[in-house]
Design an enzyme around this catalytic site. Sequence first.
Site, short mmCIF file in Angstrom:
data_model
loop_
_atom_site.label_atom_id
_atom_site.label_comp_id
_atom_site.label_asym_id
_atom_site.label_seq_id
_atom_site.Cartn_x
_atom_site.Cartn_y
_atom_site.Cartn_z
N LYS A 236 0.79 -1.22 0.01
CA LYS A 236 0.17 0.33 0.12
C LYS A 236 1.04 1.79 0.00
O LYS A 236 1.65 1.03 -0.93
CB LYS A 236 -0.59 0.41 1.53
CG LYS A 236 -1.78 -1.42 1.58
CD LYS A 236 -3.03 -0.99 2.70
CE LYS A 236 -4.08 -2.25 2.04
NZ LYS A 236 -4.05 -3.75 2.59
N ARG A 242 3.14 -7.14 -3.72
CA ARG A 242 1.58 -7.57 -3.29
C ARG A 242 2.72 -8.22 -2.46
O ARG A 242 3.46 -9.57 -2.62
CB ARG A 242 1.07 -8.11 -4.47
CG ARG A 242 0.85 -6.92 -4.97
CD ARG A 242 -0.74 -7.82 -6.08
NE ARG A 242 -1.88 -7.48 -4.44
CZ ARG A 242 -2.43 -6.73 -3.96
NH1 ARG A 242 -1.92 -5.34 -4.55
NH2 ARG A 242 -3.56 -6.32 -3.38
C1 LIG Z 1 -6.50 -4.36 7.70
C2 LIG Z 1 -5.97 -4.63 6.26
N1 LIG Z 1 -6.08 -6.11 7.15
C3 LIG Z 1 -5.60 -6.97 5.92
C4 LIG Z 1 -5.68 -6.85 4.64
C5 LIG Z 1 -5.45 -7.62 3.90
O1 LIG Z 1 -4.53 -7.96 2.95
P1 LIG Z 1 -4.44 -8.74 1.37
O2 LIG Z 1 -5.45 -8.16 0.40
O3 LIG Z 1 -2.92 -8.84 1.13
O4 LIG Z 1 -5.01 -10.31 1.59
C6 LIG Z 1 -5.76 -5.69 4.55
C7 LIG Z 1 -5.90 -5.70 2.55
O5 LIG Z 1 -6.41 -4.45 2.05
C8 LIG Z 1 -6.75 -4.87 5.22
O6 LIG Z 1 -7.12 -3.41 5.07
#
Ligand SMILES: Cc1ncc(COP(=O)(O)O)c(C=O)c1O
Length: 415
Positions: A236, A242
């Site tokens: 992000k 990623r």
């Molecule tokens: C607070 C939070 N936790 C976990 C995740 C999970 O990340 P991923 O999409 O890489 O699994 C996100 C993804 O945006 C998130 O905002």
Amino acid sequence: MSVSAPPEEVLDVLRRQDPQIADVLLGEARRQAETLQLIAAENFTSPAVLATLGSPLANKYAEGYPGARHHGGCEYADAAERIAVERATALFGADHANLQPHSGSSAVLAAYAALLRPGDTVLAMGLEHGGHLTHGSPANFSGRWFDFVPYGVDAETGLIDYEQVAALARHHRPTAIVCGSISYPRHPDYALFRAVADEVGAYLIADAAHPIGLVAGGAAPNPVPYADVVCATTHKVLRGPRGGMLLCRAELAERVDRAVFPFTQGGAQMHTIAAKAVALGEASTPAFTAYAHRVVEHARVLAAALAAEGFALTTGGTDTHLITADPAPLGVDGRTARARLSAAGLVLDTCALPHGDGRGIRLGTAAVTTQGMGAPEMAGIAALFTAALRDEPEETARVRAEVRQLTRSFPPYGR
Ligand SMILES: Cc1ncc(COP(=O)(O)O)c(C=O)c1O
């Protein structure tokens, strides 16, 4: 064509061997270069990060950890992972880091595996108030395997209701408290969460997937001194590949490592871990610190401009890279808004609206700031939103043309 496309020699090979996928890659590169990326969870990685992702480390199997692998030939894989871990611990002031989680969700899964047993009670932000799927959704492993108790935000202010957090913790005596959200535009009060966790004997897990890049740049408070385990994503604001990351105290290092491998994952993705190292190196520079502060400044300017256009902002503004807003005062709901904005080249998400009807919109300034846009462009983008929402074909075409002009002036990779 910008650098977000694969290098020419890679494309030449791909065009000959697989023109279908070559077209897809070029189409996506064009889409990223010609529309505005306002999804709060996205960014443009550097060419160095992209190059590392496409390197021969992608071929390497490396189950285990540096110095203790289940495969031969891991000397360079070990070096990459050691560098990534050193950079993460130095940058965030953590005793220990694990860079192997394949995603943010995998990092959260491993944090739960390290600290909890199936059936344990966990206090986390409710999904309608900004909690992530991994914070107790019935559609996710978290909601099936643990007993989640949701806390929320105040109906008036939109801010976390800390009195409710403390009352629920005292009543339910959870094994862990999770702080972190997909859409909360303010900083969690980590010291307060820690105090509540200590009072009831709970672990504190900070899911800093969103703000971790701001933390790296000193533009948001660091959860590391307060949380037992910090979960994060690397893609992000942090501007890496990623993937996920875990940070923890020395006493928990072994449990966290074992929770990742062999408990929840197999072979580490070494090209991604090396790319995480590159991103962490970039995030340790003064230029990144300046970037992180600009991201927040731009979100504030964009939020104020959207409020002036009539959008109802959750919590009245932002302290971070993200903004959540209800477009209802402009006569549309979140889903309609996303569709109309997307048709005009403005790409963002919908989100749940705490205590509201329907859905709102969620957007962020990480990618446009990487492109080099500044405060004047943010104010201009807010005006484009209002024009695009009118849903008049001529206005939509005009906004699309203005977006194209903007992205020509600020191409993602400087070309
Ligand atoms: C607070 C939070 N936790 C976990 C995740 C999970 O990340 P991923 O999409 O890489 O699994 C996100 C993804 O945006 C998130 O905002």
